[in-house]
Design an enzyme around this catalytic site. Structure first.
Site, PDB file in Angstrom:
ATOM      1  N   TYR A   4     -37.266 -20.733 -15.682  1.00 53.47           N
ATOM      2  CA  TYR A   4     -38.386 -20.051 -14.977  1.00 53.47           C
ATOM      3  C   TYR A   4     -39.927 -20.462 -15.379  1.00 53.47           C
ATOM      4  O   TYR A   4     -40.870 -19.996 -15.150  1.00 53.47           O
ATOM      5  CB  TYR A   4     -38.300 -18.525 -14.880  1.00 53.47           C
TER       6      TYR A   4
ATOM      7  N   LYS B   3     -32.030 -17.350 -20.235  1.00 54.11           N
ATOM      8  CA  LYS B   3     -30.887 -18.134 -20.211  1.00 54.11           C
ATOM      9  C   LYS B   3     -31.291 -19.661 -20.656  1.00 54.11           C
ATOM     10  O   LYS B   3     -32.441 -20.157 -20.566  1.00 54.11           O
ATOM     11  CB  LYS B   3     -30.784 -18.212 -18.526  1.00 54.11           C
TER      12      LYS B   3
ATOM     13  N   LYS C 290     -36.238  -8.429  -8.002  1.00 54.91           N
ATOM     14  CA  LYS C 290     -37.457  -9.052  -8.335  1.00 54.91           C
ATOM     15  C   LYS C 290     -38.522  -8.453  -7.298  1.00 54.91           C
ATOM     16  O   LYS C 290     -38.105  -8.515  -6.326  1.00 54.91           O
ATOM     17  CB  LYS C 290     -37.410 -10.308  -8.433  1.00 54.91           C
ATOM     18  N   SER C 291     -39.814  -7.788  -7.744  1.00 58.72           N
ATOM     19  CA  SER C 291     -40.912  -7.793  -6.817  1.00 58.72           C
ATOM     20  C   SER C 291     -42.189  -8.230  -7.517  1.00 58.72           C
ATOM     21  O   SER C 291     -42.175  -7.862  -8.517  1.00 58.72           O
ATOM     22  CB  SER C 291     -40.716  -6.739  -6.323  1.00 58.72           C
TER      23      SER C 291
END
Ligand SMILES: NC(=O)C1=CN([C@@H]2O[C@H](COP(=O)(O)OP(=O)(O)OC[C@H]3O[C@@H](n4cnc5c(N)ncnc54)[C@H](OP(=O)(O)O)[C@@H]3O)[C@@H](O)[C@H]2O)C=CC1
Ligand SMILES: O=C(O)C(=O)[C@@H](O)[C@H](O)C(=O)CO
Length: 280
Positions: A51, A76, A231-232
């Protein structure tokens, strides 16, 4: 740690059941939204080397003033870093970006079955666990046959399998196989990237409880024992998505949501996704 439900993993480590996702958010924005999430009471943050925002998560943690032990951090391993020595080197890069000594949960991001480097990658993960650099190790996007293949050589059973679960795509066989092996189930894309929120059944149940559709779906995951990481990037939604402990869905409402299953996959099939996740 605020008073929120936690799940005990197969090695005794406790993970807050409701966490906060950070996919598709750049580092600066990640810092802002993770700070908002921590202020709102989230104590579990999900990121990934792929990410490219681990530094934003680390900066938010520092800025929050919270004790390191009060926040559960998952990251990750990028697909392109699988392998024994490359996984160990990638872990060090993640640890540096997050600016922490210990990562709470480290996941193999995808099985990448054509290359299938999971056994040697997992040996590196087991070393990190034995060394105390991580508190728990797990996998993501592993289908039952990937789990079976990994367990043939694994010394440590994964603590978690994180995969796509939302009302219109629930992967019951993957949930069952994970649980049967003692692996906790963690739902990603838990509200179907927002798409499942306009389902008629979701809206009707939200009206009945005078809550939002997202709160209904998050509550459905929690009541079924899954770890869940919505998620937001919108402060009001960040706050309302964790405000889910003041109502309870009935068995009939849980069943109505489960009845929305239609194999509506939004992310790649793990048998086909081999991308390295390198930026260049
Ligand atoms: N292991 C893996 O391979 C994967 C892991 N993940 C993890 O799972 C996390 C969650 O999954 P993600 O793909 O982000 O999808 P989610 O199911 O969490 O949905 C996020 C989307 O829903 C919107 N949304 C959030 N809250 C509300 C609300 N209350 N009302 C209406 N819309 C809302 C967000 O909009 P906005 O931001 O504009 O508010 C965003 O567009 C990821 O962030 C990541 O951490 C995700 C995919 C794959
Ligand atoms: O979000 C994740 O964690 C993912 O692994 C996926 O989104 C993947 O990287 C991807 O981009 C799929 O198209």
């Amino acid at each position: 740690m605020t008073d929120q439900p936690a799940i005990e993993l197969n090695n005794g480590v406790r993970i807050p059941q409701l966490g906060f996702g950070t996919f598709q958010v750049d580092s600066d924005e990640t810092q802002r939204i993770v700070e908002t999430a921590l202020e709102a009471g989230y104590r579990h943050i999900d990121t990934a080397a792929g990410y490219y925002n681990e530094d934003g998560v680390g900066a938010a943690l520092k800025a929050s003033g919270l004790a390191r032990d009060d926040v559960f951090l998952t990251t990750k391993l990028r697909n392109g870093d699988q392998g024994h020595d490359s996984a160990l080197a990638a872990f060090e890069a993640s640890r540096k970006a997050l600016d922490v000594d210990v990562v709470d949960l480290y996941l193999i991001h995808w099985p990448t079955p054509t290359r299938w480097l999971a056994p040697e990658t997992w040996r590196a993960f087991e070393k990190l666990l034995a060394d105390g650099a991580v508190r728990a190790i797990g996998v993501s996007n592993f289908l039952p046959h990937h789990l079976g293949r990994l367990l043939e050589t694994a010394g440590v059973t994964p603590a978690v399998n994180q995969f796509e679960i939302h009302p219109t795509h629930q992967q019951p066989a993957v949930q069952d196989a994970s649980r049967a092996a003692g692996i906790a189930v963690e739902a990603y894309a838990p509200i179907g990237k927002g798409e499942d929120l306009s389902e008629e059944a979701v809206e009707a149940i939200a009206q009945a409880h005078d809550v939002s559709p997202a709160q209904v779906v998050i509550r459905w995951h929690l009541q079924q024992g899954r770890i869940v990481i919505p998620k937001s990037a919108t402060p009001e939604r960040i706050r309302s998505n964790i405000d889910v402990f003041g109502f309870e869905l009935t068995t009939g409402q849980l069943d109505a949501l489960t009845g929305l299953e239609r194999a509506n996959r939004l992310f790649p099939n793990p048998d086909e996704f081999e991308a390295s996740q390198f930026r260049d």
